[in-house]
Design a protein around this motif. Sequence first.
Motif, mmCIF file in Angstrom:
data_model
loop_
_atom_site.group_PDB
_atom_site.id
_atom_site.type_symbol
_atom_site.label_atom_id
_atom_site.label_comp_id
_atom_site.label_asym_id
_atom_site.label_seq_id
_atom_site.Cartn_x
_atom_site.Cartn_y
_atom_site.Cartn_z
ATOM 1 N N ARG A 153 -6.866 -37.275 -14.758
ATOM 2 C CA ARG A 153 -7.478 -37.794 -13.517
ATOM 3 C C ARG A 153 -8.711 -38.651 -13.794
ATOM 4 O O ARG A 153 -8.826 -39.746 -13.220
ATOM 5 C CB ARG A 153 -7.809 -36.650 -12.552
ATOM 6 N N PRO A 154 -9.642 -38.216 -14.680
ATOM 7 C CA PRO A 154 -10.797 -39.081 -14.956
ATOM 8 C C PRO A 154 -10.380 -40.436 -15.532
ATOM 9 O O PRO A 154 -10.941 -41.472 -15.160
ATOM 10 C CB PRO A 154 -11.619 -38.272 -15.972
ATOM 11 N N ARG A 176 -9.354 -32.603 -16.734
ATOM 12 C CA ARG A 176 -10.349 -33.048 -17.718
ATOM 13 C C ARG A 176 -10.008 -34.376 -18.363
ATOM 14 O O ARG A 176 -10.895 -35.063 -18.844
ATOM 15 C CB ARG A 176 -10.543 -31.972 -18.783
ATOM 16 N N GLU A 185 -10.926 -44.240 -13.719
ATOM 17 C CA GLU A 185 -11.612 -45.385 -14.346
ATOM 18 C C GLU A 185 -10.698 -46.597 -14.468
ATOM 19 O O GLU A 185 -11.082 -47.612 -15.058
ATOM 20 C CB GLU A 185 -12.125 -44.992 -15.739
#
Length: 203
Positions: A73-74, A70, A78
């Motif tokens: 990794r995101p 959550r 980016e």
Amino acid sequence: MLITLEGLDGSGKTTVWEALQDVYPDAVFTREPTESWYGDAVYRSMADEDADPLAELFLFTADHADHLSRKVRPALAEGNLVISDRYSDSRFAYQAASLEDSELRRPLEFVRGIHAAFSRTPDATIYLDVDPETAAARAGATNKFERASFLARVRENYERLVDAEPHRFVRVDATQPPEDVVEMVERSVERLVREGESAGASN
Ligand SMILES: Nc1ncnc2c1ncn2[C@@H]1O[C@H](COP(=O)(O)OP(=O)(O)O)[C@@H](O)[C@H]1O
Ligand SMILES: Cc1cn([C@H]2C[C@H](O)[C@@H](COP(=O)(O)OP(=O)(O)O)O2)c(=O)[nH]c1=O
């Protein structure tokens, strides 16, 4: 790029993590245990002297899995610089120590093994190295892990991790005054970010 801060309780991780926020205002700063309900479960277990160490390992690992999918990794996808106050090496060092007297024959390898299939290894890890007595005195023994005898076992595990992956770790002498530790860490992070950028540019 993912940079993690590791070390015993009281080694000064939170102090440097806060100082780095002024230098890298655009980076994503995060920590484990997290503030999610998984993190709450972890703190509940830490408050229980009799918690089963294997069950406790899986609570910490659940919190990590949620943190990874959550947040970490995101943020990496980016293109952010992510700096985490504790991450998987904390499990390798602490839970391997709490599982030392269990039926598991090689706890450190076991804990690493359960991460291997899903986790994301940090690009670099700053290891704030301090002796267990200083660490316990600074931390003030607010949880069951913050005793010098336990922290001595945790430190041995950190040493094994550094020996296994010397290129990933940057060791910083955390017995020095806070301003010197902060400066050493800031210089290391600056170098790591520069190297990361030039490696990215040549790909
Ligand atoms: N290099 C240092 N020398 C002496 N005391 C320190 C140093 N770094 C941090 N401290 C103090 O030790 C305590 C624990 O520091 P903290 O940054 O919270 O460590 P951690 O997050 O690793 O547990 C705090 O009271 C802090 O002010
Ligand atoms: C992330 C993590 C933390 N811990 C322990 C180390 C600390 O004693 C405690 C984290 O509590 P915290 O209050 O964040 O302590 P500190 O700021 O001193 O790091 O949880 C583990 O045992 N395994 C883990 O995987």
